[in-house]
Scaffold this active site. Sequence first.
Site, PDB file in Angstrom:
ATOM      1  N   ASP A 158      10.841  -7.412   7.343  1.00  0.00           N
ATOM      2  CA  ASP A 158      10.495  -6.557   6.423  1.00  0.00           C
ATOM      3  C   ASP A 158      10.250  -5.228   7.261  1.00  0.00           C
ATOM      4  OD1 ASP A 158       8.555  -8.540   7.426  1.00  0.00           O
ATOM      5  OD2 ASP A 158       7.055  -6.779   6.912  1.00  0.00           O
TER       6      ASP A 158
ATOM      7  N   ARG B  66      14.789  -2.748   2.931  1.00  0.00           N
ATOM      8  CA  ARG B  66      14.719  -3.544   4.298  1.00  0.00           C
ATOM      9  C   ARG B  66      15.755  -4.776   4.267  1.00  0.00           C
ATOM     10  NH1 ARG B  66       9.328  -2.064   5.065  1.00  0.00           N
ATOM     11  NH2 ARG B  66       8.944  -0.141   3.866  1.00  0.00           N
TER      12      ARG B  66
ATOM     13  N   ASP C 168       7.967   1.822   9.687  1.00  0.00           N
ATOM     14  CA  ASP C 168       6.757   1.221   9.663  1.00  0.00           C
ATOM     15  C   ASP C 168       6.308   1.272  10.980  1.00  0.00           C
ATOM     16  OD1 ASP C 168       7.223   0.874   6.945  1.00  0.00           O
ATOM     17  OD2 ASP C 168       6.879  -1.474   6.872  1.00  0.00           O
TER      18      ASP C 168
ATOM     19  N   ARG D 150       0.751  -1.226   0.047  1.00  0.00           N
ATOM     20  CA  ARG D 150       0.136  -0.007   0.058  1.00  0.00           C
ATOM     21  C   ARG D 150       0.796   1.279  -0.362  1.00  0.00           C
ATOM     22  NH1 ARG D 150      -2.431   0.280   6.200  1.00  0.00           N
ATOM     23  NH2 ARG D 150      -0.622  -0.857   7.009  1.00  0.00           N
TER      24      ARG D 150
END
Length: 484
Positions: free
Chosen positions: A251, A182, A261, A92
Amino acid sequence: MKLNDIKLTNPYLSLPEECYTRVEASPLKNTFLIHANEKLAQMLDIDVNELNSDDFVKLLNGELQTEGSDTFAMCYAGHQFGHFVPRLGDGRAINIGTISTPMYGEQHLQLKGAGQTRYSRSGDGRAVLRSSIREYLMSEAMFGLGIETTRALGLLGSNHRVYRENWEKGAIVLRVSPSWVRFGTFEYFSHKKRYKELEALADYAIAESYPHLVDEPNKYLHIFTEVVGKTAILMAQWQAVGFNHGVMNTDNMSIAGLTIDYGPYAFLDDYDFQYICNHTDSGGRYSFGNQPNIGEWNLRALMLALSPLVSSERLEKILEHYPRLYTERYLYLMGKKLGLKSVTQEKDLDLFKHLLGMLQGINVDYTLFFRTLSHYDGDRTALLKIGLYHKPMNDWLDSYDDRLKEETTTTEERHTSMFQNNPKYVLKNYMLQEAIDSAENGDYTIVDNLFKIAQDPYLEHEGFERWAGATPDEFKNKKLSCSS
Ligand code: AMP
Ligand code: MG
């Protein structure tokens, strides 16, 4: 610079095609600006007046035609809760391009919540308002605390309906980072035995985050050394400030050593080494106290991913340094929090252990304790008021008093230094929830207020003191859902 004059490049697209997929953003309906980050705009050389323009809303919604923009999603894999998932990727997040700045190098812009990509799996490619507010505010708070992190230039609201457990509103955060690579990006190619791509990715990551290694003969070994060092520092910073990330899957681990994140994270309320912020983490894999260990576990996963490029024995030797690097940095940071000029493991380890044991036992707010200690001049009244039991606090303060006698700094110098190392404000989840509740009713004042204290958490900020106390009992040590 006007938004229309932005020239974007796309260095990631020079990598083999397996690394990404080109995809256009799917704009949200009925959008409006909720907040813009003026300081970051200045760092990117964007004229701050542009942040109030329709063009900025268009930029956040993926609708602005900018020279050089070529939008794409990145492919990666990752270990989620210890289990390998061979293909994840930006489900996304849509990368819109890279701005080159004279002072801050290349910064990659990414729209989180801008629609589906090839890597969305069953997801809708959207992000809801509450999780977008959390990421927008918290990434800036970490930056304000001096912790390496991605940042956000703007937060876009909408009336676009997005379904989670209920119908919610969609939002987009324009995230900015010097790297989006990552640990899991390396794992993807290594697992597929695509070693040419793996090498190209390593070269890319070196050029992006460790340019001093570009001409080094053993550069693939050295990049691992750098990542081990950066991760050790990041973990020590999280532990010292009391931050629990919550989803340390590989990740969500940055090759550049950034906090990335932001999901169900939390700052500690009352100090609790075993605190788990993530509701789905029943075993506590990503608990506060386990973060340094998981940092090492994740580095081992990266090590295995790099092993086709460098011998495992040599990588293993580098990884062996991690516990020492972590401990050294943690002691250094805790020494700063206590206002000590220099710290040695032999001399001070017992003092720190005693401190953490004491904090664990007396139900005291972690941030408030250190900020109160920053005023300590021998009078214990204020400190004794904030903990549940007096004896453990008094015992530890006796040791601290003894240790302070060895310092040559004056009390005033110590206080000044401690104010710069012990934030008055951290964004606790109950504060964020208050900002979210009023934002869902169309009032963004609290978002703006929290943004202000987040940017300068060491300052006093008169009028905002209610955010500096202990978390109200009913909101303490809550867990958060991953739904976002
Ligand atoms: P996270 O743990 O939030 O970093 O996400 C794990 C993976 O799930 C990443 O590959 C995300 O891109 C993907 N993902 C999470 N939410 C969504 C969504 N609503 N739509 C598509 N992909 C998603
Ligand atoms: Mg993620």
